[in-house]
Design a protein around this motif. Structure first.
Motif, PDB file in Angstrom:
ATOM      1  N   ALA A 103       0.852  -1.190   0.000  1.00  0.00           N
ATOM      2  CA  ALA A 103       0.000   0.000   0.000  1.00  0.00           C
ATOM      3  C   ALA A 103       0.886   1.237   0.000  1.00  0.00           C
ATOM      4  O   ALA A 103       1.982   1.224   0.560  1.00  0.00           O
ATOM      5  CB  ALA A 103      -0.915   0.018   1.221  1.00  0.00           C
ATOM      6  N   ILE A 104       0.396   2.289  -0.630  1.00  0.00           N
ATOM      7  CA  ILE A 104       1.133   3.555  -0.657  1.00  0.00           C
ATOM      8  C   ILE A 104       0.136   4.703  -0.625  1.00  0.00           C
ATOM      9  O   ILE A 104      -0.925   4.638  -1.249  1.00  0.00           O
ATOM     10  CB  ILE A 104       2.063   3.654  -1.884  1.00  0.00           C
ATOM     11  CG1 ILE A 104       2.901   4.941  -1.834  1.00  0.00           C
ATOM     12  CG2 ILE A 104       1.287   3.540  -3.202  1.00  0.00           C
ATOM     13  CD1 ILE A 104       4.057   4.951  -2.831  1.00  0.00           C
ATOM     14  N   LEU A 105       0.483   5.729   0.114  1.00  0.00           N
ATOM     15  CA  LEU A 105      -0.361   6.913   0.255  1.00  0.00           C
ATOM     16  C   LEU A 105       0.407   8.159  -0.156  1.00  0.00           C
ATOM     17  O   LEU A 105       1.550   8.354   0.273  1.00  0.00           O
ATOM     18  CB  LEU A 105      -0.821   7.060   1.708  1.00  0.00           C
ATOM     19  CG  LEU A 105      -1.549   8.363   2.072  1.00  0.00           C
ATOM     20  CD1 LEU A 105      -2.891   8.461   1.355  1.00  0.00           C
ATOM     21  CD2 LEU A 105      -1.745   8.468   3.588  1.00  0.00           C
ATOM     22  N   PHE A 106      -0.225   8.998  -0.981  1.00  0.00           N
ATOM     23  CA  PHE A 106       0.280  10.323  -1.327  1.00  0.00           C
ATOM     24  C   PHE A 106      -0.697  11.349  -0.775  1.00  0.00           C
ATOM     25  O   PHE A 106      -1.881  11.319  -1.106  1.00  0.00           O
ATOM     26  CB  PHE A 106       0.354  10.513  -2.848  1.00  0.00           C
ATOM     27  CG  PHE A 106       1.342   9.654  -3.576  1.00  0.00           C
ATOM     28  CD1 PHE A 106       2.562  10.165  -3.993  1.00  0.00           C
ATOM     29  CD2 PHE A 106       1.044   8.323  -3.869  1.00  0.00           C
ATOM     30  CE1 PHE A 106       3.463   9.375  -4.692  1.00  0.00           C
ATOM     31  CE2 PHE A 106       1.929   7.522  -4.560  1.00  0.00           C
ATOM     32  CZ  PHE A 106       3.146   8.049  -4.971  1.00  0.00           C
ATOM     33  N   PRO A 241       0.652  -7.528  -6.245  1.00  0.00           N
ATOM     34  CA  PRO A 241      -0.723  -7.827  -6.659  1.00  0.00           C
ATOM     35  C   PRO A 241      -1.699  -7.601  -5.507  1.00  0.00           C
ATOM     36  O   PRO A 241      -1.438  -7.992  -4.377  1.00  0.00           O
ATOM     37  CB  PRO A 241      -0.647  -9.313  -7.053  1.00  0.00           C
ATOM     38  CG  PRO A 241       0.772  -9.501  -7.498  1.00  0.00           C
ATOM     39  CD  PRO A 241       1.590  -8.623  -6.600  1.00  0.00           C
ATOM     40  N   LYS A 242      -2.804  -6.937  -5.814  1.00  0.00           N
ATOM     41  CA  LYS A 242      -3.838  -6.540  -4.863  1.00  0.00           C
ATOM     42  C   LYS A 242      -3.398  -5.409  -3.929  1.00  0.00           C
ATOM     43  O   LYS A 242      -4.147  -5.014  -3.038  1.00  0.00           O
ATOM     44  CB  LYS A 242      -4.345  -7.728  -4.055  1.00  0.00           C
ATOM     45  CG  LYS A 242      -5.036  -8.785  -4.911  1.00  0.00           C
ATOM     46  CD  LYS A 242      -5.693  -9.854  -4.069  1.00  0.00           C
ATOM     47  CE  LYS A 242      -6.412 -10.875  -4.953  1.00  0.00           C
ATOM     48  NZ  LYS A 242      -7.071 -11.932  -4.159  1.00  0.00           N
ATOM     49  N   GLY A 243      -2.202  -4.870  -4.141  1.00  0.00           N
ATOM     50  CA  GLY A 243      -1.767  -3.697  -3.378  1.00  0.00           C
ATOM     51  C   GLY A 243      -2.546  -2.467  -3.800  1.00  0.00           C
ATOM     52  O   GLY A 243      -3.023  -2.373  -4.941  1.00  0.00           O
ATOM     53  N   ARG A 244      -2.670  -1.521  -2.883  1.00  0.00           N
ATOM     54  CA  ARG A 244      -3.488  -0.336  -3.158  1.00  0.00           C
ATOM     55  C   ARG A 244      -2.679   0.960  -3.118  1.00  0.00           C
ATOM     56  O   ARG A 244      -1.763   1.109  -2.299  1.00  0.00           O
ATOM     57  CB  ARG A 244      -4.654  -0.255  -2.171  1.00  0.00           C
ATOM     58  CG  ARG A 244      -5.710  -1.316  -2.437  1.00  0.00           C
ATOM     59  CD  ARG A 244      -7.033  -0.997  -1.786  1.00  0.00           C
ATOM     60  NE  ARG A 244      -8.086  -1.875  -2.264  1.00  0.00           N
ATOM     61  CZ  ARG A 244      -9.371  -1.691  -2.048  1.00  0.00           C
ATOM     62  NH1 ARG A 244      -9.781  -0.633  -1.338  1.00  0.00           N
ATOM     63  NH2 ARG A 244     -10.265  -2.528  -2.521  1.00  0.00           N
ATOM     64  N   ILE A 245      -3.075   1.878  -3.988  1.00  0.00           N
ATOM     65  CA  ILE A 245      -2.512   3.223  -4.018  1.00  0.00           C
ATOM     66  C   ILE A 245      -3.630   4.214  -3.734  1.00  0.00           C
ATOM     67  O   ILE A 245      -4.704   4.145  -4.343  1.00  0.00           O
ATOM     68  CB  ILE A 245      -1.821   3.518  -5.373  1.00  0.00           C
ATOM     69  CG1 ILE A 245      -1.335   4.979  -5.421  1.00  0.00           C
ATOM     70  CG2 ILE A 245      -2.722   3.190  -6.562  1.00  0.00           C
ATOM     71  CD1 ILE A 245      -0.478   5.282  -6.655  1.00  0.00           C
ATOM     72  N   ALA A 246      -3.382   5.111  -2.780  1.00  0.00           N
ATOM     73  CA  ALA A 246      -4.366   6.140  -2.411  1.00  0.00           C
ATOM     74  C   ALA A 246      -3.709   7.503  -2.543  1.00  0.00           C
ATOM     75  O   ALA A 246      -2.573   7.697  -2.097  1.00  0.00           O
ATOM     76  CB  ALA A 246      -4.847   5.921  -0.977  1.00  0.00           C
ATOM     77  N   VAL A 247      -4.411   8.439  -3.159  1.00  0.00           N
ATOM     78  CA  VAL A 247      -3.864   9.776  -3.396  1.00  0.00           C
ATOM     79  C   VAL A 247      -4.871  10.833  -2.967  1.00  0.00           C
ATOM     80  O   VAL A 247      -6.017  10.830  -3.430  1.00  0.00           O
ATOM     81  CB  VAL A 247      -3.502   9.989  -4.885  1.00  0.00           C
ATOM     82  CG1 VAL A 247      -2.785  11.328  -5.056  1.00  0.00           C
ATOM     83  CG2 VAL A 247      -2.635   8.846  -5.412  1.00  0.00           C
ATOM     84  N   ILE A 248      -4.428  11.733  -2.093  1.00  0.00           N
ATOM     85  CA  ILE A 248      -5.234  12.891  -1.695  1.00  0.00           C
ATOM     86  C   ILE A 248      -4.693  14.101  -2.443  1.00  0.00           C
ATOM     87  O   ILE A 248      -3.517  14.452  -2.292  1.00  0.00           O
ATOM     88  CB  ILE A 248      -5.164  13.157  -0.184  1.00  0.00           C
ATOM     89  CG1 ILE A 248      -5.575  11.911   0.608  1.00  0.00           C
ATOM     90  CG2 ILE A 248      -6.056  14.340   0.192  1.00  0.00           C
ATOM     91  CD1 ILE A 248      -5.342  12.044   2.112  1.00  0.00           C
TER      92      ILE A 248
END
Length: 318
Positions: A103-106, A241-248
């Motif tokens: 998972a990664i968040l920006f 695989p199935k990892g998520r990226i979230a960006v604000i």
């Protein structure tokens, strides 16, 4: 520099829900700041997880480390806090020696602490040197250099493109004319010229008259849109695989880049639309989780005005 890095994380509950974190996961906070999001993420990762935080602000890194290390050692994930820009994500993650991420968040834009530190020159409300560099240790070009050297056409282009400022051309002309008398050195000088350039009738609505121009200069100084594109592309490559990226994101230019990047990775087929089956072989890489962006609640906006323009988009690696 401020000695206390205070930051209220935007859309925190929504991010935690969408990232679907589990113990043993490797999470990357690409814009660590004061670890507002990461502090809560760390509790979910537990001792078997890994938290990688990236920030180009040394003050933020020091504050984040102090906050994260306040968690009990027996329940705290492995921490790897890296000084750098998420546009350099490939190199940073290679240096961290991780095989992939879950998972990664920006959380994009300038932090409230950077704005509130006058010496950084981000704020149009404080008299300060016209700087606006997010990482003064590695960046050389300042906002002062831009307003003192760019010609009127280039100033118009960046102000209009990066802020949708209606009076971009007039502001650029006023800047060029004024710098012939005296070079720009402080934010206060620039604010006065912008006010003079925008007609009084137009200044009565839409917030502070310098807000949009300062945003445009900040984006130009830090090459924010190019950095975002590089960071998103790298993040998607590193996702398991199935990892998520979230960006604000906080303004339409950022949000459009995020939306278009997710869409292009979710629909990569280049075949003519009249073909009955795909023959190009370009399989989708992502699934878009949020067809429309997640917005803050009225309650969050009331308690944290910075959240007002926030939009959260999420995608999942296939």
């Amino acid at each position: 520099m401020t000695s206390e890095y205070r930051h209220t994380p935007v859309l925190l509950a929504e991010c935690l829900e969408q990232l679907t974190l589990q113990t043993q996961h490797t999470f990357v906070d690409a814009t660590l700041g004061g670890a507002g999001h990461s502090f809560e993420v760390a509790k979910r990762l537990g001792h078997e997880g890994t938290l990688i935080g990236i920030d180009q602000d040394e003050v933020a890194l020091a504050a984040a480390r102090k906050k994260l290390e306040s968690l009990p050692e027996q329940t705290r994930p492995a921490l790897e806090l890296l000084h750098g820009n998420f546009g350099e994500l490939d190199g940073l993650l290679t240096s961290a020696e991780v095989p992939g991420i879950d998972a990664i968040l920006f959380d994009l834009g300038v932090s409230s602490v950077q704005i509130d530190t006058p010496s950084r020159g981000f704020s149009f409300k404080e008299e300060a040197p016209l700087d606006m560099r997010m990482d003064p240790s590695t960046q050389t070009q300042t906002a002062a250099e831009i307003v003192n050297t760019y010609n009127a056409a280039d100033l118009t282009r960046i102000i209009r493109a990066y802020s949708d400022e209606k009076w971009a051309s007039r502001i650029a002309d006023f800047i060029v004319r004024e710098r012939e008398k005296e070079p720009f050195e402080t934010s206060g000088q620039l604010v006065e010229v912008i006010k003079a350039a925008i007609p009084a009738s137009a200044r009565r609505a839409g917030g502070h008259p310098a807000k949009r121009t300062f945003q445009a200069l900040r984006i130009e100084v830090n090459s924010e849109l190019d950095v975002l594109r590089r960071g998103l592309d790298a993040a998607i490559r590193w996702l398991n695989p199935k990892g998520r990226i979230a960006v604000i994101s906080y303004h339409s230019l950022e949000d459009r880049i995020v939306k278009d990047t997710f869409a292009s990775m979710a629909n990569r087929c280049t075949c003519p639309p009249d073909l009955p089956v795909c023959v190009c072989g370009k399989e989708p890489i992502l699934k878009v989780v949020t067809r429309k962006p997640i917005l803050p609640t009225p309650e969050e906006i009331e308690s944290n005005p910075r959240a007002r323009s926030a939009k959260l988009r999420v995608a999942q690696k296939l």
